[in-house]
Design an enzyme around this catalytic site. Structure first.
Site, PDB file in Angstrom:
ATOM      1  N   GLY A  95      -3.380 -10.045   6.460  1.00  0.00           N
ATOM      2  CA  GLY A  95      -2.630 -11.193   6.996  1.00  0.00           C
ATOM      3  C   GLY A  95      -1.599 -10.712   8.000  1.00  0.00           C
ATOM      4  O   GLY A  95      -1.345  -9.513   8.126  1.00  0.00           O
ATOM      5  N   GLY A  97       1.369  -9.480   8.904  1.00  0.00           N
ATOM      6  CA  GLY A  97       2.507  -8.891   8.201  1.00  0.00           C
ATOM      7  C   GLY A  97       3.703  -8.671   9.111  1.00  0.00           C
ATOM      8  O   GLY A  97       4.805  -8.401   8.646  1.00  0.00           O
ATOM      9  N   LYS A 118       4.642 -10.469  18.127  1.00  0.00           N
ATOM     10  CA  LYS A 118       4.294  -9.300  17.298  1.00  0.00           C
ATOM     11  C   LYS A 118       5.557  -8.464  17.107  1.00  0.00           C
ATOM     12  O   LYS A 118       6.187  -8.065  18.090  1.00  0.00           O
ATOM     13  CB  LYS A 118       3.211  -8.490  18.022  1.00  0.00           C
ATOM     14  N   ASP A 130       8.072  -3.478   7.142  1.00  0.00           N
ATOM     15  CA  ASP A 130       9.343  -4.123   7.514  1.00  0.00           C
ATOM     16  C   ASP A 130       9.141  -5.318   8.443  1.00  0.00           C
ATOM     17  O   ASP A 130      10.106  -5.979   8.824  1.00  0.00           O
ATOM     18  CB  ASP A 130      10.290  -3.097   8.161  1.00  0.00           C
ATOM     19  N   GLY A 131       7.911  -5.563   8.829  1.00  0.00           N
ATOM     20  CA  GLY A 131       7.636  -6.717   9.698  1.00  0.00           C
ATOM     21  C   GLY A 131       8.022  -6.499  11.154  1.00  0.00           C
ATOM     22  O   GLY A 131       7.922  -7.404  11.981  1.00  0.00           O
ATOM     23  N   ARG A 181       2.141 -11.967  22.632  1.00  0.00           N
ATOM     24  CA  ARG A 181       0.724 -11.696  22.900  1.00  0.00           C
ATOM     25  C   ARG A 181      -0.031 -13.012  23.101  1.00  0.00           C
ATOM     26  O   ARG A 181       0.179 -13.973  22.374  1.00  0.00           O
ATOM     27  CB  ARG A 181       0.152 -10.930  21.708  1.00  0.00           C
ATOM     28  N   ARG A 188     -10.441 -13.350  13.393  1.00  0.00           N
ATOM     29  CA  ARG A 188     -11.065 -12.026  13.317  1.00  0.00           C
ATOM     30  C   ARG A 188     -12.264 -12.069  12.384  1.00  0.00           C
ATOM     31  O   ARG A 188     -12.394 -13.013  11.589  1.00  0.00           O
ATOM     32  CB  ARG A 188     -10.038 -11.031  12.743  1.00  0.00           C
ATOM     33  N   ASP A 257     -10.547  -6.240  10.672  1.00  0.00           N
ATOM     34  CA  ASP A 257      -9.432  -7.148  10.994  1.00  0.00           C
ATOM     35  C   ASP A 257      -9.026  -7.006  12.455  1.00  0.00           C
ATOM     36  O   ASP A 257      -8.262  -7.825  12.971  1.00  0.00           O
ATOM     37  CB  ASP A 257      -8.221  -6.886  10.083  1.00  0.00           C
ATOM     38  N   ASN A 258      -9.526  -5.976  13.128  1.00  0.00           N
ATOM     39  CA  ASN A 258      -9.211  -5.806  14.547  1.00  0.00           C
ATOM     40  C   ASN A 258     -10.414  -6.139  15.431  1.00  0.00           C
ATOM     41  O   ASN A 258     -10.508  -5.665  16.560  1.00  0.00           O
ATOM     42  CB  ASN A 258      -8.742  -4.375  14.814  1.00  0.00           C
TER      43      ASN A 258
END
Ligand code: AMP
Ligand code: MG
Length: 491
Positions: A95, A97, A118, A130-131, A181, A188, A257-258
């Site tokens: 997800g 993050g 992002k 830490d996001g 972005r 995905r 996921d990419n």
């Protein structure tokens, strides 16, 4: 409403947030976590124009507030998206993050774009992270994604980078940053894997219909929509990887996921461009098994597509055995389609029209020679196009001259004049790529507050296929002291 809100609303947003309206399993509502003192570092004017957004009349401090996510324009409904992924072969629930989707902006021509921050702080998907993101990697994504766009490769793009005024802790303290972005969507293969893992068949159908409506409406009338979606996504992914192979791009972290459903290059982590031709090249420090090396990229995409097929198998046929059989047949056609497209792409790189039985051998021999003699991938094709660059003595090698004679003989078969084949070669062989050491040089300067080096690099990267003046410095491969260039995923 505050004055600053009114100011950022002047950009000309046209939000229509369809993903935010999907069932709750797909996402969580999430606003970016505010940052202390945002400062805009770069704003992409050309991309703004393409999107039909005009930031020229917005005060700089409000642009900083906007692109840090501190202030959201009217109409934004920010969310974090759920997804899963096979990371280096291992399945994990992931997800967003450290990202938040600000909304979907529809430009005047009807194109829909995800606008995502992002590095925008923790979300329920952050796990132990830490996001946040650091300035270097966010500027790196900006430079390389914009270079990819100019190289004609489908890609997410970069609209802006702000410094947050806060540090992030990696091994050391680094200036924090947020990248804005732009993507056709952020769906995905891993999004399908997430929904499939929840085993709610009705949600799978929701995602499936959503993807067809948003990206592939021509499939709506198919007899077997799921099968056609699989074939279509295989096709766009093959085209994407062929483009990477054409320019010597190594993605570096082709986890499921990419892999974007719409066929854009996404997630510029440890990616890099190959200088010296070597099919085994990897740059990523964490890719110990060389899973994502240059020559493995097609094999990995095929593997990822098989994971996608598994997710939609129940939609292909009610009879599971039959569904598996048909899907397997599609996946097994990968090599044939890929090989044919690859061969045609390489023919273009050599200016060859039509087909000749010995083309494959001619191409493979050149690649073998490059590998053995440590020739630069980009510059070898520049040499064949009579482009100037420094240090080209290697092309006096006897074996190369023998090969070159065979290539010239093959060109003659076309009966085309030089102008015609050079035109073809110039349309596919870049003169300029973002060389790793030039990108590093730009990032080091930017980290020290000097943006000039990066801006000069970005300007040169805008015309990758043109013979520009004074670009020798941008054409040379890294000095030999740089040979063990490594990229890090700790972005
Ligand atoms: P990536 O390697 O960027 O494709 O990220 C893989 C997963 O790790 C995604 O779910 C990201 O959201 C998450 N992730 C990466 N970096 C961070 C971070 N600093 N904080 C939280 N999550 C992260
Ligand atoms: Mg990712």
């Amino acid at each position: 409403m505050t004055n600053s809100n009114i100011d950022i609303d002047k950009a000309g947003w046209s939000f229509d947030n369809t993903y935010a309206k999907l069932p709750e399993d797909f996402l969580v509502k999430q606003t970016p976590i505010p940052v202390k003192s945002p400062e805009i570092i770069i704003l992409n004017k050309d991309l703004s124009k393409d999107l039909g957004l005009d930031f020229t009349n917005i005060k700089e401090e409000n642009l900083s507030q906007l692109f840090s996510g501190n202030l959201l324009p009217t109409g934004s409904e920010s969310i974090a998206q759920a997804y899963a992924g096979h990371q280096f072969g291992h399945f994990t629930m992931l997800g967003d993050g450290r990202a938040v989707l600000m909304g979907e902006h529809v430009s005047k021509n009807g194109d829909r774009h995800d606008i995502q921050f992002k590095g925008s702080g923790k979300t329920p998907f952050s796990r132990s992270g830490d996001g946040r993101a650091a300035l270097g990697p966010m500027l790196r994504e900006y430079i390389i994604s914009e270079a990819m766009h100019e190289l004609g490769v489908p890609t997410t793009r970069s609209l802006a980078v702000v410094k947050t005024g806060e540090n992030v802790i990696r091994e050391i303290h680094l200036p924090g940053a947020i990248l804005t972005r732009i993507a056709a969507s952020h769906i995905r293969v891993g999004t399908f894997q997430y929904i499939a893992a929840t085993q709610k068949e009705q949600n799978l159908k929701v995602l499936f219909d959503y993807v067809i409506n948003r990206h592939y409406p021509n499939i709506k009338n198919s007899k077997n929509q799921a099968l056609d979606l699989l074939k279509t996504i295989m096709n766009v992914q093959i085209n994407l990887v062929i483009n990477w192979m054409r320019i010597g791009f190594i993605h570096g972290v082709m986890n499921t996921d990419n892999v974007s459903i719409c066929g854009e290059t996404i997630d510029y982590g440890p990616c890099a461009f190959m200088d010296t031709y070597n099919p085994d090249t990897i740059f990523s420090s964490i890719d110990q098994q060389a899973r994502y090396s240059f020559s493995n990229q097609p094999k990995i995409i095929k593997w990822n597509l098989a994971r996608f097929a598994e997710c939609i198998i129940t939609l292909i046929d009610d009879n599971k055995d039959k569904a598996v059989e048909i899907a397997t047949e599609v996946i097994n056609s990968f090599e044939r389609i890929y090989e044919e497209k690859w061969l045609n792409m390489m023919r273009d790189k050599l200016g060859l029209f039509g087909e000749h039985i010995n083309d494959q051998i001619l191409i493979t021999e050149l690649l073998k020679w490059m590998d053995k003699n440590k020739a630069d991938y980009t510059n070898t094709f520049c040499f064949l196009m009579n482009e100037k660059f420094s240090d080209n003595e290697i092309y006096n090698d006897e074996n190369f001259l023998i090969w070159k004679k065979r290539w010239k003989d093959r060109l003659e078969l076309n009966n085309n004049n030089q102008e015609k084949y050079l035109k073809l070669m110039h349309s596919v062989n870049p003169i300029i790529i973002p060389r790793n050491h030039k990108v590093e040089e730009a990032l080091t300067a930017a980290n020290n507050g000097d943006l000039e080096v990066m801006n000069k690099l970005l300007a040169v990267l805008k015309k990758p296929y043109e013979s520009q003046n004074s670009i020798i410095d941008f054409q040379s491969p890294a000095p030999s002291s740089d040979k063990a260039y490594q990229t890090f995923c700790g972005t």
